[in-house]
Write a protein that holds these residues in place. Structure first.
Motif, PDB file in Angstrom:
ATOM      1  N   HIS A  31       4.667  -0.378  -0.020  1.00 14.20           N
ATOM      2  CA  HIS A  31       5.418  -1.145   1.187  1.00 14.20           C
ATOM      3  C   HIS A  31       4.259  -1.649   1.858  1.00 14.20           C
ATOM      4  O   HIS A  31       2.917  -1.852   1.725  1.00 14.20           O
ATOM      5  CB  HIS A  31       5.842   0.141   1.982  1.00 14.20           C
ATOM      6  CG  HIS A  31       4.900   0.917   2.621  1.00 14.20           C
ATOM      7  ND1 HIS A  31       4.532   2.186   2.360  1.00 14.20           N
ATOM      8  CD2 HIS A  31       4.409   0.964   3.992  1.00 14.20           C
ATOM      9  CE1 HIS A  31       3.590   2.728   2.951  1.00 14.20           C
ATOM     10  NE2 HIS A  31       3.458   2.097   3.998  1.00 14.20           N
ATOM     11  N   ASP A  65       0.753   5.204   1.887  1.00 18.60           N
ATOM     12  CA  ASP A  65       0.435   6.179   3.240  1.00 18.60           C
ATOM     13  C   ASP A  65      -0.605   7.323   2.810  1.00 18.60           C
ATOM     14  O   ASP A  65      -0.466   7.846   1.523  1.00 18.60           O
ATOM     15  CB  ASP A  65       1.797   6.273   4.055  1.00 18.60           C
ATOM     16  CG  ASP A  65       1.946   5.343   4.738  1.00 18.60           C
ATOM     17  OD1 ASP A  65       1.594   3.997   4.609  1.00 18.60           O
ATOM     18  OD2 ASP A  65       2.738   5.391   5.813  1.00 18.60           O
ATOM     19  N   HIS A 115       0.663  -1.235   0.044  1.00 20.71           N
ATOM     20  CA  HIS A 115      -0.044   0.011  -0.054  1.00 20.71           C
ATOM     21  C   HIS A 115       0.897   1.238   0.034  1.00 20.71           C
ATOM     22  O   HIS A 115       2.129   1.167   0.253  1.00 20.71           O
ATOM     23  CB  HIS A 115      -0.873   0.099   1.193  1.00 20.71           C
ATOM     24  CG  HIS A 115      -0.063   0.207   2.643  1.00 20.71           C
ATOM     25  ND1 HIS A 115       0.607  -1.114   3.234  1.00 20.71           N
ATOM     26  CD2 HIS A 115       0.154   1.297   3.360  1.00 20.71           C
ATOM     27  CE1 HIS A 115       1.080  -0.600   4.196  1.00 20.71           C
ATOM     28  NE2 HIS A 115       0.934   0.881   4.395  1.00 20.71           N
TER      29      HIS A 115
HETATM   30 FE   LIG Z   1       2.029   2.378   5.619  1.00 26.21          FE
END
Ligand SMILES: [Fe+2]
Length: 301
Positions: free
Chosen positions: A278, A148, A146
């Motif tokens: 990540h 952030d 994903h």
């Molecule tokens: Fe994350």
């Protein structure tokens, strides 16, 4: 890439896109005094002190560190670096790591307010037992790839993750994927559904009382794909969006080009949040399992 004053620079063994930055022992010794000048309360309450310690760090490199890390984190072919001490150094504790991470973050930009922690950074544990409402602390579940900041209004250009402590840990490796290494990137990027607006919410623990709307894929200035995606938070409006998200999720997790790495305690990973994804592999069950992490997300200055 060439070494700079006080730091050893090399390409990561697992990916030519990740640069390792090792801090030499005498550089760490020289950081102790300027870092001791401010305690964590000062760092948290007085934003200018964060720039002061960032400047101390950069000065020790003859001001070569800031241009180097800014270049790496923006460059499409790279976009990621890992900072750690060249040798195991007894002068590095969690407080030192929080300050070092803060200094690095302030050389590349300005942190966003972290609503989960109520300050510019968050420290959190992953343990055997968990009652939280997101995958962040679920030790035995794979944390899927994903980016952030998918559910906040603030721009999230980069993220920093520091491993502060680890006990009784097996598994839990870091997973990373660069969009240009992803086998299915063209297919998903060219699907018109990926350019539609999706609604992104978040669970209670994130302390965000609004939802945002944005597509999964966008283009950078040169037309290259950028992604803003996490599996838990998009709220598909219809079957098309649901099917697209499932396909995206499956094809990310199926990628053979993920980089799986065991980061030692004291590692500070910084990644561009537009073209690096990540995640984390599940841990092996252990009642005494404990990992403490720190994170900062922010904008380029
Ligand atoms: Fe994350």
């Amino acid at each position: 890439m060439n070494d700079i004053s006080g730091f050893e620079i090399s390409t990561n063994q697992l990916s030519k896109r990740i640069i390792n930055i090792k801090i030499k022992d005498n550089t760490i010794e020289k950081l102790i005094f300027p870092f001791k000048k401010f305690d964590l309360t000062a760092i948290e309450y007085k934003p200018f002190t964060r720039f002061t310690i960032a400047k101390s760090l950069d000065d020790l490199s003859q001001n070569q560190l800031s241009p180097l890390i800014n270049k790496i984190v923006r460059e499409r072919n790279l976009g990621c670096f890992i900072v750690s001490a060249q040798n195991k150094n007894s002068n590095i504790d969690d407080i030192f790591l929080v300050k070092l991470s803060t200094a690095i973050a302030h050389l590349i930009g300005n942190p966003n307010h972290d609503s989960m922690a109520g300050k510019f950074y968050a420290r959190f544990h992953v343990k055997h037992e968990d009652k939280s409402d997101s995958y962040l602390r679920k030790a035995y579940t794979n944390m899927d790839l994903h980016t952030d900041g998918t559910y906040v209004k603030e721009t999230t250009d980069w993220l920093l993750m520091t491993k502060l402590e680890e006990k009784n840990v097996e598994g839990g490796e870091t997973a990373m994927l660069h969009l240009d290494d992803w086998e299915y990137c063209d297919e998903l990027f060219n699907d018109p559904i990926g350019r539609q607006n999706f609604i992104w919410g978040s669970p209670k623990s994130k302390n965000i009382d609004y939802k945002v709307e944005h597509p999964v894929f966008s283009e950078d200035k040169s037309g290259k794909p950028q992604i803003s995606y996490i599996d838990q938070f998009p709220e598909p409006k219809n079957m098309d969006q649901g099917v697209f998200l499932q396909k995206l999720s499956d094809s990310l997790e199926e990628s053979k080009n993920k980089i799986i790495t065991k980061l030692p305690v004291g590692s500070i990973l910084v990644a561009n949040n537009y073209f690096w994804l990540h995640g984390r592999k599940p841990f092996v069950v252990n009642k005494l399992l404990s990992r403490e992490l720190m994170r900062i997300r922010g904008k380029f200055s």
